[in-house]
Scaffold this active site. Structure first.
Site, PDB file in Angstrom:
ATOM      1  N   LYS A  60       0.797  -1.065   0.026  1.00  0.00           N
ATOM      2  CA  LYS A  60       0.028  -0.051   0.112  1.00  0.00           C
ATOM      3  C   LYS A  60       0.646   1.199   0.046  1.00  0.00           C
ATOM      4  O   LYS A  60       0.236   2.315  -0.212  1.00  0.00           O
ATOM      5  CB  LYS A  60      -1.067  -0.080   1.203  1.00  0.00           C
ATOM      6  CG  LYS A  60      -2.192  -1.032   0.924  1.00  0.00           C
ATOM      7  CD  LYS A  60      -3.271  -1.012   1.857  1.00  0.00           C
ATOM      8  CE  LYS A  60      -4.297  -1.962   1.593  1.00  0.00           C
ATOM      9  NZ  LYS A  60      -3.644  -3.328   1.668  1.00  0.00           N
TER      10      LYS A  60
HETATM   11  C1  LIG Z   1      -4.279  -4.648   0.974  1.00  0.00           C
HETATM   12  C2  LIG Z   1      -3.555  -5.720   0.885  1.00  0.00           C
HETATM   13  C3  LIG Z   1      -3.866  -6.817   0.272  1.00  0.00           C
HETATM   14  C4  LIG Z   1      -5.256  -6.890  -0.911  1.00  0.00           C
HETATM   15  O1  LIG Z   1      -5.114  -5.616  -1.802  1.00  0.00           O
HETATM   16  P1  LIG Z   1      -6.504  -5.022  -2.278  1.00  0.00           P
HETATM   17  O2  LIG Z   1      -5.876  -4.142  -3.467  1.00  0.00           O
HETATM   18  O3  LIG Z   1      -7.601  -4.838  -1.553  1.00  0.00           O
HETATM   19  O4  LIG Z   1      -7.048  -6.417  -3.221  1.00  0.00           O
HETATM   20  C5  LIG Z   1      -3.224  -7.903   0.122  1.00  0.00           C
HETATM   21  N1  LIG Z   1      -2.068  -8.007   0.789  1.00  0.00           N
HETATM   22  C6  LIG Z   1      -1.723  -7.056   1.582  1.00  0.00           C
HETATM   23  C7  LIG Z   1      -0.468  -7.313   2.440  1.00  0.00           C
HETATM   24  C8  LIG Z   1      -2.405  -5.789   1.723  1.00  0.00           C
HETATM   25  O5  LIG Z   1      -2.096  -5.127   2.571  1.00  0.00           O
END
Ligand SMILES: *Cc1c(COP(=O)(O)O)cnc(C)c1O
Length: 465
Positions: A110
């Site tokens: 993120k």
């Molecule tokens: C947010 C997240 C996901 C999922 O991603 P999306 O865009 O919500 O599908 C997967 N792995 C981690 C570690 C995350 O923080």
């Protein structure tokens, strides 16, 4: 480049307007009116660019109302506090590649979007000479990535609610040890659902929202999706350069459908170089059922060892629906209304085929996730985090469906963020990277409040810009 709503209810907006709007004012999600397409010559000419140079080219396709020099600076600043110049290193593990997306300050993918979005918000607010107060709720990763994205920005204060004592100790510390004065952590004496309900209720108070210029950084902001498109293109170019492969497939651990939708955009703009996308879920498998059965049916959220994917209703799904419905926004509007009422959508034969052309999918339970961490460690001496392991397991199971191209498994978090799951698999906790060393010894700040909207509102009113 103009942006419209999946539900068709807004005047076309510029990129800047789309970023500040977040959610479209008609309740839909923003998308470009036209997907740009990248010719094979152009793609070839990008072959030797660095990550940030490539980001400028890819994002530049969608942004025409920012001076290019400014976009360049925003991108360079966003990735300057990653711990490697490569930004997203690609590791060859033989049967597949791992794309490490966890080299940012909070060790999860993120950061790639939120480091950029934080800079972009601050830039646009300065232009408008306005401050903003960001309000959000988190069960873990998003909150700390958002905080690190805007810490120290003069025109932004950020308020993040988390359930007191219910996020992992490391995740709590990643939020509460940030010393900047514009960061406010609120621990709610309740669950994540309480936190979300409070945030929702505050955003629904339009007068309050306007008075305190509340903003959001949730995963539906178009700028977040856009920043994530870059690493799909980057992976293709790296693998093409090293092996001459003309097509690359991806396995994506999925929760809110944001990351994999970025992959879908990459596929739309590049065409053949992006092959099948594997949509990997944990036991919260609404999206796997969607791909395999052609039905989108809400279930109950269960807690797993990959908590960032413990989601049932995927907030970015509507963007894909818009394309599946042939860009017919009235159909999207009707479908979302039906889904809100009944918790269910059905798809016809032609749509089911289209879905299965775009995606393959598997749901990976926790035993298989742990086994994948263990096996990968024993065979390759590489430690996966539990989210990444879900994607790796799915890629292994579906290998025959996608045997025509090299497989890139997206590594969405550093294993040190989830030491318990890793220990269960390999008998010891993973090594901590520099960002986490000694974090328990740092000073930690947090306001503990009851699960009460008024209590949060008055805290906001006291501390807002
Ligand atoms: C947010 C997240 C996901 C999922 O991603 P999306 O865009 O919500 O599908 C997967 N792995 C981690 C570690 C995350 O923080």
């Amino acid at each position: 480049m103009k942006y419209i709503s999946t539900r068709g209810g807004i005047e076309p907006a510029s990129f800047k307007e789309a970023v500040m709007m977040g959610l479209a004012t008609d309740g839909g999600l923003l998308l470009p009116t036209l997907m740009p397409s990248v010719s094979s010559e152009t793609l070839k000419s990008w072959g030797n660019l660095s990550y940030t140079e490539l980001a400028l080219e890819v994002m530049g396709l969608f942004v025409d109302d920012l001076p290019r020099e400014d976009l360049k600076t925003l991108i360079q600043d966003a990735y300057s506090n990653f711990d490697t110049q490569e930004v997203t290193p690609l590791i060859d593990l033989g049967k597949f590649h791992i794309l490490e997306l966890f080299h940012g300050p909070t060790l999860a993918f993120k950061d790639i979007a939120l480091q950029f979005l934080g800079n972009l918000f601050s830039y646009l607010l300065e232009e408008r000479n306005e401050p903003m107060n960001i309000l959000g709720a988190t069960s873990g990763d998003t909150g700390s990535a958002a905080i690190h994205g805007v810490r120290g920005k003069e025109n932004i204060n950020i308020f993040i609610l988390h359930p007191h004592g219910r996020v992992s100790p490391v995740q709590a510390l990643q939020m509460t040890t940030v010393p900047d004065r514009n960061v406010f952590n609120i621990a709610i004496e309740g669950t994540f659902d309480h936190c979300q309900a409070i945030v929702k209720s505050i955003f629904n108070d339009l007068e309050f929202k306007k008075k305190y210029r509340l903003g959001s950084v949730n995963s539906i902001n178009w700028a977040r999706v856009l920043a994530q498109v870059v690493y799909y293109v980057y992976s293709y170019l790296r693998i093409n350069r090293e092996s001459g492969a003309q097509r690359v497939c991806f396995s994506v651990p999925t929760g809110n459908f944001g990351d994999i939708f970025a992959g879908y955009v990459a596929k739309k703009i590049l065409g053949p170089p992006v092959g099948r996308l594997i949509l990997a879920t944990n036991e919260n498998n609404i999206l796997t059922r969607f791909v395999l059965e052609g039905r989108y049916v809400k279930g109950k959220v269960v807690s797993t060892i990959s908590p960032s994917m413990d989601i049932q209703v995927a907030s970015n799904f509507e963007r894909y629906l818009y394309y599946l419905y042939g860009k017919d926004s009235s159909r999207v509007r009707d479908a979302m209304r039906r889904f809100d009422a009944s918790g269910e959508l059905q798809f016809n034969q032609a749509e089911r085929e289209a879905i299965r052309t775009d995606f393959a999918s598997a749901s990976v339970d926790q035993a298989a996730t742990v086994a994948t961490i263990r096996d990968t460690f024993h065979e390759r001496h590489y430690v996966l985090d539990p989210h990444t392991a879900v994607g790796v397991a799915a890629a292994g199971w579906l290998a025959r469906d996608v045997s025509d191209c090299p497989m890139v498994c997206l590594a969405t978090a550093h294993p040190a963020k989830f030491p318990d799951a890793v220990k269960r698999a390999i008998g010891r906790e993973p090594d901590r990277p520099a960002a986490l060393k000694g974090i328990e010894r740092l000073e930690s700040r947090c306001e503990v409040l009851p699960p009460d909207v008024e209590a949060v509102k008055s805290f906001l009113a006291e501390n807002a810009l």
